[in-house]
Enzyme design. Structure first.
Site, mmCIF file in Angstrom:
data_model
loop_
_atom_site.group_PDB
_atom_site.id
_atom_site.type_symbol
_atom_site.label_atom_id
_atom_site.label_comp_id
_atom_site.label_asym_id
_atom_site.label_seq_id
_atom_site.Cartn_x
_atom_site.Cartn_y
_atom_site.Cartn_z
ATOM 1 N N GLY A 218 15.809 -0.930 -9.159
ATOM 2 C CA GLY A 218 15.740 0.669 -9.516
ATOM 3 C C GLY A 218 15.687 1.039 -10.982
ATOM 4 O O GLY A 218 15.862 2.260 -11.244
ATOM 5 N N PRO A 260 15.369 -6.116 -9.948
ATOM 6 C CA PRO A 260 14.534 -5.214 -10.434
ATOM 7 C C PRO A 260 13.028 -5.653 -10.107
ATOM 8 O O PRO A 260 12.503 -6.794 -10.096
ATOM 9 C CB PRO A 260 14.624 -5.680 -11.846
ATOM 10 C CG PRO A 260 15.091 -6.970 -12.293
ATOM 11 C CD PRO A 260 15.878 -7.137 -11.029
ATOM 12 N N ARG A 298 0.422 5.655 -5.406
ATOM 13 C CA ARG A 298 1.486 6.631 -5.888
ATOM 14 C C ARG A 298 1.315 7.906 -6.485
ATOM 15 O O ARG A 298 2.195 8.546 -6.200
ATOM 16 C CB ARG A 298 2.173 5.568 -7.044
ATOM 17 C CG ARG A 298 2.524 4.055 -6.737
ATOM 18 C CD ARG A 298 3.265 3.518 -7.911
ATOM 19 N NE ARG A 298 4.667 3.900 -7.845
ATOM 20 C CZ ARG A 298 4.944 4.785 -8.894
ATOM 21 N NH1 ARG A 298 4.136 5.252 -9.843
ATOM 22 N NH2 ARG A 298 6.180 5.349 -9.233
ATOM 23 N N TYR A 302 4.016 9.651 -3.983
ATOM 24 C CA TYR A 302 5.130 10.209 -4.776
ATOM 25 C C TYR A 302 5.153 11.307 -5.737
ATOM 26 O O TYR A 302 5.627 11.486 -6.615
ATOM 27 C CB TYR A 302 5.669 8.601 -5.391
ATOM 28 C CG TYR A 302 5.912 7.766 -4.675
ATOM 29 C CD1 TYR A 302 6.748 7.617 -3.609
ATOM 30 C CD2 TYR A 302 5.507 6.371 -4.965
ATOM 31 C CE1 TYR A 302 6.886 6.788 -2.446
ATOM 32 C CE2 TYR A 302 5.585 5.593 -4.029
ATOM 33 C CZ TYR A 302 6.465 5.340 -2.978
ATOM 34 O OH TYR A 302 6.343 4.257 -2.270
ATOM 35 N N CYS A 328 -12.176 9.652 1.623
ATOM 36 C CA CYS A 328 -12.272 11.057 2.236
ATOM 37 C C CYS A 328 -11.012 11.667 2.603
ATOM 38 O O CYS A 328 -10.753 11.564 3.783
ATOM 39 C CB CYS A 328 -13.511 10.550 3.627
ATOM 40 S SG CYS A 328 -14.955 10.158 2.993
ATOM 41 N N GLU A 329 -10.332 11.918 1.425
ATOM 42 C CA GLU A 329 -9.069 12.401 1.495
ATOM 43 C C GLU A 329 -9.034 13.234 0.172
ATOM 44 O O GLU A 329 -9.478 12.732 -0.651
ATOM 45 C CB GLU A 329 -7.807 11.321 1.820
ATOM 46 C CG GLU A 329 -7.736 10.582 2.923
ATOM 47 C CD GLU A 329 -7.123 11.129 4.234
ATOM 48 O OE1 GLU A 329 -6.423 12.122 4.163
ATOM 49 O OE2 GLU A 329 -7.381 10.487 5.248
ATOM 50 N N TYR A 356 3.797 -1.583 -7.135
ATOM 51 C CA TYR A 356 3.345 -0.832 -6.117
ATOM 52 C C TYR A 356 2.059 -0.332 -6.090
ATOM 53 O O TYR A 356 1.679 0.811 -5.384
ATOM 54 C CB TYR A 356 4.511 0.381 -5.919
ATOM 55 C CG TYR A 356 5.826 -0.335 -5.672
ATOM 56 C CD1 TYR A 356 6.173 -0.906 -4.903
ATOM 57 C CD2 TYR A 356 6.678 -0.177 -7.013
ATOM 58 C CE1 TYR A 356 7.535 -1.658 -4.678
ATOM 59 C CE2 TYR A 356 7.846 -0.809 -6.910
ATOM 60 C CZ TYR A 356 8.325 -1.396 -5.854
ATOM 61 O OH TYR A 356 9.670 -1.888 -5.744
HETATM 62 C C1 LIG Z 1 12.423 -2.031 -3.630
HETATM 63 C C2 LIG Z 1 13.783 -2.840 -3.870
HETATM 64 C C3 LIG Z 1 14.088 -3.252 -5.143
HETATM 65 C C4 LIG Z 1 13.137 -3.149 -6.386
HETATM 66 O O1 LIG Z 1 13.141 -1.559 -6.487
HETATM 67 P P1 LIG Z 1 12.537 -1.234 -8.085
HETATM 68 O O2 LIG Z 1 12.464 0.059 -8.163
HETATM 69 O O3 LIG Z 1 11.178 -1.648 -8.049
HETATM 70 O O4 LIG Z 1 13.310 -1.765 -9.213
HETATM 71 C C5 LIG Z 1 15.265 -3.959 -5.207
HETATM 72 N N1 LIG Z 1 16.057 -4.176 -4.193
HETATM 73 C C6 LIG Z 1 15.697 -3.888 -2.897
HETATM 74 C C7 LIG Z 1 16.469 -4.030 -1.813
HETATM 75 C C8 LIG Z 1 14.554 -3.002 -2.639
HETATM 76 O O5 LIG Z 1 14.108 -2.748 -1.412
#
Ligand SMILES: *Cc1c(COP(=O)(O)O)cnc(C)c1O
Length: 397
Positions: A218, A260, A298, A302, A328-329, A356
């Protein structure tokens, strides 16, 4: 990556095409290794962000471990030559059969439900060290759809069910090696990870055989110019301090794992597309390109912002454009975006598309998935062919 190199790739391999810059992946990985050097850390690349076998191999060759979200990702990692002890399967909502397969493969596993944990305990008892994915009830992340740790989230075992969890562990003598949390994606603030680790500190005494704290992934990367990425060195210092401050964790020498995805592969990626048609609207030029939400979802899923450049006319007069896909969206990549004037046939480059991007692509509208090219040591290598009509038919009986 230099603009002329991107243009040359578009000319050689056609569009749409995803391009990945191996150098950028390496730079990002080194930031993690250097930043976390003050802690006993292991990095697992969350391969769901971009699973091309060549990318997994490259990242593994840097010394990075691999995190997986499905048994097929586990198989891909092993197929890429990653050793089972360097593969982690952090599951959610899966059948027990997949956990059995993962045990057979000999990879690390984080289990995210009480029922699977109980089945696991009945079958393996103390014989296979395992992790548990907890839900810390922390709200974090760039968008509710990518927040996974809050108190209504489906992910993980809610921490308030600790008594039940402990009972299952005791009754079946399960070897809990790891406590895992993953609070969401695009977390810039180091405090979120500190909060997470504090929730875990309260739980550590319940698991005397614990060896690892897994804080998930994350880490944020900048999508807009004013945005900053997660400061890894600062985060590492804060976590080190949190460990030092916490009497329960002291002396335990727990290893810290991270997973990550985006941080490693987002900025390395570019999606190149050609402008099919222009339409003049009141005060905006609509540029329709030969890609859409079938290749990069994305922005639509999002509301993600992706920087776009015009490779064919980088110094043209800035005009207001709307960039749309051919599906077609309503698949708008950007609205009211000032860009050097776009003409039909121009090649546009959508930045920050490594994570992603291809991975969430589909055959919607019976379009082909794009080709993928990896640039390594200055050389562009095709790492996935563009699909063809046969691919659309291959599973039809
Ligand atoms: C998706 C995910 C990640 C990676 O998330 P990022 O935002 O891409 O860093 C890490 N751990 C788990 C369990 C996930 O589902």
């Amino acid at each position: 990556m230099p603009t002329n190199q991107l243009s040359a790739i578009a000319a050689t391999y056609g569009t749409p095409v995803y391009v990945y810059d191996a150098n950028k992946i390496k730079t990002q990985y080194e930031k993690l290794v250097n930043g976390f050097s003050v802690l006993d850390t292991r990095i697992f690349y969350a391969s769901k962000a971009l699973t091309n076998l060549h990318v997994i191999k490259y990242i593994n060759s840097l010394g990075c471990n691999i995190d997986c979200s499905s048994i097929n990702e586990v198989k891909l990692a092993l197929h890429a030559g990653v050793k089972p002890e360097n593969v982690l399967y952090t599951s959610n909502g899966i059948s027990f059969a997949e956990i059995e397969e993962a045990v057979e493969a000999g990879v690390h596993i984080n289990i995210d439900s009480l029922s699977n944990l109980e089945k696991f305990g009945k079958k393996y008892g103390h014989s296979y060290p395992v992790g548990i994915r907890l839900r810390p009830n922390i709200m974090a992340g760039g968008n509710l759809k990518i927040s996974t740790g809050h108190n209504k989230s489906k992910f993980g075992i809610p921490v308030e069910q600790i008594a039940e969890l402990e009972q299952i562990v005791k009754d079946n003598n399960i070897f809990i090696r790891t406590l895992h949390i993953h609070t969401g994606s695009e977390i810039k603030d180091a405090e979120v990870f500190v909060k997470g680790i504090e929730v875990l500190f309260d739980l550590i005494p319940h698991f005397p055989e614990l060896e690892v704290i897994d804080l998930g992934g994350g880490f944020k990367v900048p999508y807009m110019e004013h945005e900053k990425e997660t400061n890894i060195a600062e985060l590492a210092q804060k976590l080190k301090q949190a460990f030092a401050d916490h009497p329960l964790a002291n002396g335990k020498e727990l290893q810290v794992w991270f997973e990550p995805g985006k941080f490693l592969v987002s900025e390395c990626g570019y999606l190149l597309a050609e402008v099919n048609v222009l339409k003049q609207n009141a005060d905006v030029i609509i540029a329709g390109i030969n890609t859409g939400l079938n290749h990069l979802i994305r922005p639509m899923m999002y509301d993600a912002y992706h920087y776009i450049s015009n490779l064919s006319n980088p110094n043209g007069e800035e005009k207001k454009h709307m960039i749309t896909g051919y599906i077609c969206e309503t698949d708008t990549f950007a609205s009211d975006r000032m860009l050097p004037e776009i003409k039909e046939g121009d090649i546009l480059c959508i930045h920050n598309a490594g994570a992603y991007g291809f991975e969430m692509s589909s055959n919607y509208n019976s379009r082909y998935r794009p080709a993928e090219v990896l640039v390594k040591d200055g050389e562009a290598i095709l790492i996935r062919r563009r699909e063809s009509f046969e691919d659309l038919l291959k599973n039809i009986v």
